[in-house]
Design a protein around this motif. Sequence first.
Motif, short mmCIF file in Angstrom:
data_model
loop_
_atom_site.label_atom_id
_atom_site.label_comp_id
_atom_site.label_asym_id
_atom_site.label_seq_id
_atom_site.Cartn_x
_atom_site.Cartn_y
_atom_site.Cartn_z
N UNK A 126 38.65 25.55 73.42
CA UNK A 126 37.35 25.36 74.06
C UNK A 126 36.58 24.22 73.44
N UNK A 127 36.56 24.14 72.11
CA UNK A 127 35.84 23.07 71.42
C UNK A 127 36.43 21.71 71.74
N UNK A 128 37.74 21.62 71.77
CA UNK A 128 38.40 20.34 72.06
C UNK A 128 38.17 19.91 73.50
N UNK A 129 38.17 20.86 74.44
CA UNK A 129 37.88 20.50 75.83
C UNK A 129 36.44 20.05 75.99
N UNK A 130 35.51 20.66 75.23
CA UNK A 130 34.13 20.17 75.26
C UNK A 130 34.06 18.74 74.74
N UNK A 414 37.93 18.32 86.36
CA UNK A 414 39.18 18.46 85.62
C UNK A 414 38.98 18.95 84.19
N UNK A 415 37.95 18.45 83.51
CA UNK A 415 37.82 18.75 82.08
C UNK A 415 36.98 19.99 81.79
N UNK A 416 36.04 20.33 82.67
CA UNK A 416 35.22 21.52 82.42
C UNK A 416 35.82 22.79 83.03
N UNK A 417 36.79 22.64 83.92
CA UNK A 417 37.40 23.82 84.54
C UNK A 417 37.97 24.80 83.54
N UNK A 418 38.77 24.34 82.55
CA UNK A 418 39.29 25.28 81.55
C UNK A 418 38.19 26.00 80.76
N UNK A 419 37.09 25.32 80.47
CA UNK A 419 35.97 25.98 79.79
C UNK A 419 35.40 27.10 80.66
N UNK A 420 35.26 26.82 81.96
CA UNK A 420 34.77 27.83 82.88
C UNK A 420 35.69 29.04 82.88
N UNK A 421 37.00 28.81 82.94
CA UNK A 421 37.96 29.92 82.94
C UNK A 421 37.93 30.71 81.65
#
Length: 491
Positions: A126-130, A414-421
């Motif tokens: 999560x931190x890396x995707x942010x 593309x980049x915030x989708x994984x955080x949402x999940x």
Amino acid sequence: MMAAWLLGIVLAYFLLLLVVAYRTSRHSDNDSFFIGNRRSNWMLVAFGMIGTSLSGVTFISVPGTVGATGPGGIPQAFGYFQVVIGYLLGYMVIAFVLLPLYYRMQLTSIYRYLRVRLGESSYKTGALFFILSRTLGATARLYLVINVLQLFLLDQWGVPFAVTTVVILGMILLYTLEGGVKTIVWTDTLQTSFMLIGLVVGVVYILGHLHLGVGDAWAALKGHGYTRVFTTDVRSPSFVLKQILGGAFITVTMTGLDQEMMQKNISVRSVGDSQKNMMTFSLVMVLVSGLFLVLGGLLYLFAAASGQHFAGGDDIFPSLALHSFSPAFALVFIIALISALFPSADGAMTALTSSFCIDILRFQERTDMDERTKRKKRMLVHGCVAVVFLLCILVFHWVNDKSIINVILALASYTYGPLLGLFAFGIFTGRRLKYPKGVPWVCVASPLVCYLLSAVSPILFGGYKIGIELLVINGFLTFIGLFLLSEKPRV
């Protein structure tokens, strides 16, 4: 001569920011830098967040979208307001779902929630995707405004784009280096004020030049088809339900799951004050966004009345402001523009530094470093973030996209989708991860699948094009992947 005046305005503005930074950063420490010692005034935070959220994208790109043509050569008009309606729904979710969670857990980095709920692997992912998401989004915004200054001021003096970027990033680094959030709460308030003054002056100036009252101006905008808001074609990427839902999810992810935006909110004394901040800010944002769209329509009316023609996009406002409007308005425009520039980067640089120090270097858990050592490392990280920003801006300059708001929304999908999940799985299910090391693979695979799906959607779905809802699909795929890696909690 005018260019020299405008450059002088930029330098004077920066000196003002340095004075504010000096006064607010005295006696600051690492806690001041990260969360302002949790003593920020909620009204200042709410007002300053307007400038951070709007940034140069709204100031330059949103007015340009009004006359820009979409599918079939039809102007996009006020279609962006569909997304704004979604923003309001998203802010309500943040205020009444996410903020109570963050305050209850006394978080400094919001991604520590993932560590408590889903474990170390999810936390780091999560931190890396942010870090990836905010770096791309902030540098895209910053590039837009730097590019305007370059094209309309500095190119005539032969100043290279890279030099302009280095100087501006150096300025931002100087006034954020010590105070962090404690300073940004005040500088953002100042910058938001100047940006909104530029907006209002722009509307009033064009109305006066065209000799139009408010009612006449609205009738003229309507006559040119600029006041259309809703798109009812289901196959269109701008279909109303897609835009509203997409706007809501973009707000939840790009604000509620974003350390930069939440870092300011959790610096407020209590969750109640933070909720008041969020709801006040959201209502003002809707009004201001609407006014930016009105300004965009008026710009196209002005261009038509003066015999100028623009295809639409990011260039129309600066072109008219600096070449067709009065010299006095050009000064106002530059002040407003740089007021939109700095919030695009100062908060992002601070949040990225905070996230890296807390989530990656584990400042809050390190007992082998004293405060002075942590301060030195934090400053080093802050400088490295500035270097990364420089490289990304140079890449955007090389790509040279003419409507950067579309780029930002695409990147967010593309980049915030994984955080949402990740956050949705943690908040709305009670399941535990059985295979936690699979989380990074799921979060990388989901955007890749979305990219392929977006490319083939017109073929698979009879001409239907996936638009802003790609973020929701991305988050859903991540959620499903996490579900498959999980099991029911043991009794």
